[in-house]
Design an enzyme around this catalytic site. Sequence first.
Site, PDB file in Angstrom:
ATOM      1  N   SER A  22     -21.680 -96.058  41.333  1.00 12.90           N
ATOM      2  CA  SER A  22     -20.633 -96.945  41.119  1.00 12.90           C
ATOM      3  C   SER A  22     -19.606 -97.134  42.525  1.00 12.90           C
ATOM      4  O   SER A  22     -19.233 -98.101  42.846  1.00 12.90           O
ATOM      5  CB  SER A  22     -19.698 -96.446  39.972  1.00 12.90           C
ATOM      6  N   ASN A  23     -19.768 -96.205  43.323  1.00 14.66           N
ATOM      7  CA  ASN A  23     -19.036 -96.134  44.660  1.00 14.66           C
ATOM      8  C   ASN A  23     -19.726 -97.019  45.397  1.00 14.66           C
ATOM      9  O   ASN A  23     -19.115 -97.648  46.426  1.00 14.66           O
ATOM     10  CB  ASN A  23     -18.642 -94.670  45.298  1.00 14.66           C
ATOM     11  N   ASN A 116     -17.640 -88.826  53.389  1.00 15.91           N
ATOM     12  CA  ASN A 116     -18.032 -88.317  51.849  1.00 15.91           C
ATOM     13  C   ASN A 116     -16.843 -88.265  51.005  1.00 15.91           C
ATOM     14  O   ASN A 116     -15.668 -88.665  51.404  1.00 15.91           O
ATOM     15  CB  ASN A 116     -18.350 -86.986  51.796  1.00 15.91           C
ATOM     16  N   HIS A 118     -15.522 -86.809  47.347  1.00 20.50           N
ATOM     17  CA  HIS A 118     -15.647 -85.893  46.551  1.00 20.50           C
ATOM     18  C   HIS A 118     -14.305 -85.938  45.492  1.00 20.50           C
ATOM     19  O   HIS A 118     -13.206 -86.264  45.707  1.00 20.50           O
ATOM     20  CB  HIS A 118     -15.159 -84.435  47.162  1.00 20.50           C
TER      21      HIS A 118
HETATM   22  C1  GAR Z   1     -18.457 -89.612  42.272  1.00 13.66           C
HETATM   23  O1  GAR Z   1     -17.473 -88.818  41.145  1.00 13.66           O
HETATM   24  C2  GAR Z   1     -18.487 -88.625  43.381  1.00 13.66           C
HETATM   25  O2  GAR Z   1     -17.298 -88.331  43.773  1.00 13.66           O
HETATM   26  C3  GAR Z   1     -19.333 -87.355  43.017  1.00 13.66           C
HETATM   27  O3  GAR Z   1     -20.282 -87.937  42.347  1.00 13.66           O
HETATM   28  C4  GAR Z   1     -19.997 -89.127  41.712  1.00 13.66           C
HETATM   29  C5  GAR Z   1     -20.802 -90.231  42.160  1.00 13.66           C
HETATM   30  O4  GAR Z   1     -20.761 -91.324  41.133  1.00 13.66           O
HETATM   31  N1  GAR Z   1     -19.744 -86.741  44.128  1.00 13.66           N
HETATM   32  C6  GAR Z   1     -20.027 -85.342  44.176  1.00 13.66           C
HETATM   33  O5  GAR Z   1     -19.663 -84.717  43.378  1.00 13.66           O
HETATM   34  C7  GAR Z   1     -20.141 -84.904  45.616  1.00 13.66           C
HETATM   35  N2  GAR Z   1     -20.035 -83.405  45.645  1.00 13.66           N
HETATM   36  P1  GAR Z   1     -21.473 -92.921  41.507  1.00 13.66           P
HETATM   37  O6  GAR Z   1     -22.888 -92.467  41.707  1.00 13.66           O
HETATM   38  O7  GAR Z   1     -21.246 -93.499  40.380  1.00 13.66           O
HETATM   39  O8  GAR Z   1     -20.909 -93.235  42.876  1.00 13.66           O
END
Ligand code: GAR
Length: 209
Positions: A22-23, A116, A118
């Site tokens: 989603s990011n 990154n 977090h």
């Molecule tokens: C997000 O919440 C991101 O911040 C987290 O994984 C998720 C990915 O969501 N990342 C971590 O925890 C890294 N340590 P997404 O695949 O929908 O972007």
Amino acid sequence: MEVRDNHWGLLKIGVLASGRGSNLQAILDATLDGRLEAEVAVVISDNPNAYVLERARMNNIPAFAVELGGKPSKQAYEEEIVRVLREHEVGLVCLAGYMRIVTPVMLKAFPNRMINIHPSLLPSFQGLHAQGQALEYGVRFSGCTVHFVDEGVDTGPIIIQAVVPVLQDDTEDTLSARILEQEHRIYVEAVRLYAQGKLTIKGRRVFYE
Ligand code: GAR
């Protein structure tokens, strides 16, 4: 130290992700609707089944699975990733739900060119399940952080943070969803500042122009 030296071309972004992406979608949408002057040039996942690869392909973005399994070492795995990123002339690497620790192979290839997201207010709740850690600890506020990547786990210089309240009836899922909304907003903002060459790092501190 200014962190972007290729002001002259459109910034090419390489996204590394392990999951749903989603990011990636938030960054992509911002490049497509003109909020972000940059281009997502390539998406790489360590998981061949990750939905992030599907999202990339639906948007005609080159997408590759590079798996650790089968490689002789983590070094060889990261060398392969670096090769793909370079092949696509990537100027900024965005880790977006990339669930592996980055080693010096990638860091040296993209010094101050890797950021990154977090899901906590760093330095609290580093590592996995940051939202669950926040709930369990009992903090009243958590949030998310975009930071430069260094040799540590979630320790690099902080670019932007957003604060999110923790509610009495939150579960890990509801808190994660509230934080995710803010992630999408601040990740785009951090990439925009980077793309515009507006970020400077002094020691641990990041300054905007
Ligand atoms: C997000 O919440 C991101 O911040 C987290 O994984 C998720 C990915 O969501 N990342 C971590 O925890 C890294 N340590 P997404 O695949 O929908 O972007």
